[in-house]
Design an enzyme around this catalytic site. Sequence first.
Site, short mmCIF file in Angstrom:
data_model
loop_
_atom_site.label_atom_id
_atom_site.label_comp_id
_atom_site.label_asym_id
_atom_site.label_seq_id
_atom_site.Cartn_x
_atom_site.Cartn_y
_atom_site.Cartn_z
N LYS A 80 30.52 -4.18 -84.32
CA LYS A 80 29.38 -4.81 -85.00
C LYS A 80 28.78 -5.95 -84.20
O LYS A 80 27.58 -6.18 -84.26
CB LYS A 80 29.79 -5.29 -86.40
CG LYS A 80 29.99 -4.16 -87.37
CD LYS A 80 29.64 -4.58 -88.77
CE LYS A 80 29.71 -3.37 -89.69
NZ LYS A 80 29.46 -3.69 -91.08
N LYS B 10 27.94 12.09 -88.74
CA LYS B 10 28.25 11.89 -90.15
C LYS B 10 26.95 11.56 -90.90
O LYS B 10 26.05 10.98 -90.31
CB LYS B 10 29.15 10.65 -90.23
CG LYS B 10 30.31 10.76 -91.10
CD LYS B 10 31.24 9.56 -90.94
CE LYS B 10 30.63 8.26 -91.43
NZ LYS B 10 31.58 7.21 -91.75
N LYS C 283 23.53 5.88 -93.28
CA LYS C 283 22.25 5.17 -93.27
C LYS C 283 21.93 4.62 -91.89
O LYS C 283 20.78 4.54 -91.50
CB LYS C 283 22.30 4.01 -94.27
CG LYS C 283 21.97 4.44 -95.66
CD LYS C 283 22.15 3.30 -96.64
CE LYS C 283 23.57 2.88 -96.73
NZ LYS C 283 24.00 2.30 -97.98
#
Length: 346
Positions: free
Chosen positions: A113, A200, A203
Amino acid sequence: MTDSQKTILSCIQPTGDMHLGNYFGAVKNWVDLQAEYRCYYGVVDYHAMTMPYDPKKLRNNTWELIYNLLAVGVKTDNLFIQSLVPEHTELCWIFNCFCSFGNLSRMTQFKDKSTQSKETSKEDFISAGIFDYPVLQAADILVYKASAVPVGGDQDQHLELSRTIAQRFNNQVGKEYFVLPETLHTETPKILSTADPSKKMSKSAGEKHYISLFSPEERIRKQIKSAVTDTGESTDGEMSPGIANLFLLMKAAGKDLENGATHLTAHDQLMDHYKSGDLKYVDLKEATAQALVDLTNKFKANKEALIQDKKAVKNQIKASSSEIRKVAQTTLREVKELTGLLNVKM
Ligand code: TRP
């Protein structure tokens, strides 16, 4: 511990739409677990502040997620909003002092991240919150003394850290105070992006990569119609991931519908066609879209009814959060007692 004594906890971040991947992969499991266990399910808004965000959107997303969770069958009494239970952040601070810097530095999600944030945002800002996030997650779990946490494999490292923190806490206070929470891996269908079945459904990949549970019927049909069935790569006689994904979606929706038997029969017939080599993809797509439309229409109707009186729903969730908070308050009182902090009489 017998199964019936298990306390289940899981949380979800309010970061927008709920899609078929979230639903079949996680939330459907939450709904089912409610029949057997004491369950606590949190919408974790404190977690959603760790990346750059918009305050107005955060509050809207939080309520939107509450409506969505209720619409698919999560029970009001089991649902809370994290920021309405301040004991989560209070325990997080205490746990910060029981967690090593080294442990947090090794979290792969932090590494991912923080690089992602560097690449996508204009400012080079990595919050201390994103670094500390797994400690807040440990507090989310342990503040309810949860024994089992249903999450996906991507959370294994965080769960391991929760156990490390609990263990260190127990060692320091000289008492087996916290039970070590276990990860509950339930077999759930892994839904792929219909636009790119090598990924996958999520979003983060962008709008065309997920099918929202609450999209208009027409959009759902269109997204299934344009689903990629063949990636051009050789699959050595195996079913291509795109086709397998459509079969999976159709079966999952059929199983979930009370009167889903016709969808399940149709699924098996289409599978027979596939096996004999005469499956028409349009037929599979139409049937899959229909099953999904039947399922999502049910959820949409539930949501419609809920948002007729948003105020009533909000009040119910505030009430359930304050009921659930009592459990957290008891833990905090005990933890402060054990760690040499002071308690105010309540
Ligand atoms: N980290 C989880 C995720 O990104 C969300 C989460 C926060 C969570 N606190 C939790 C999950 C506690 C399980 C238990 O999906």
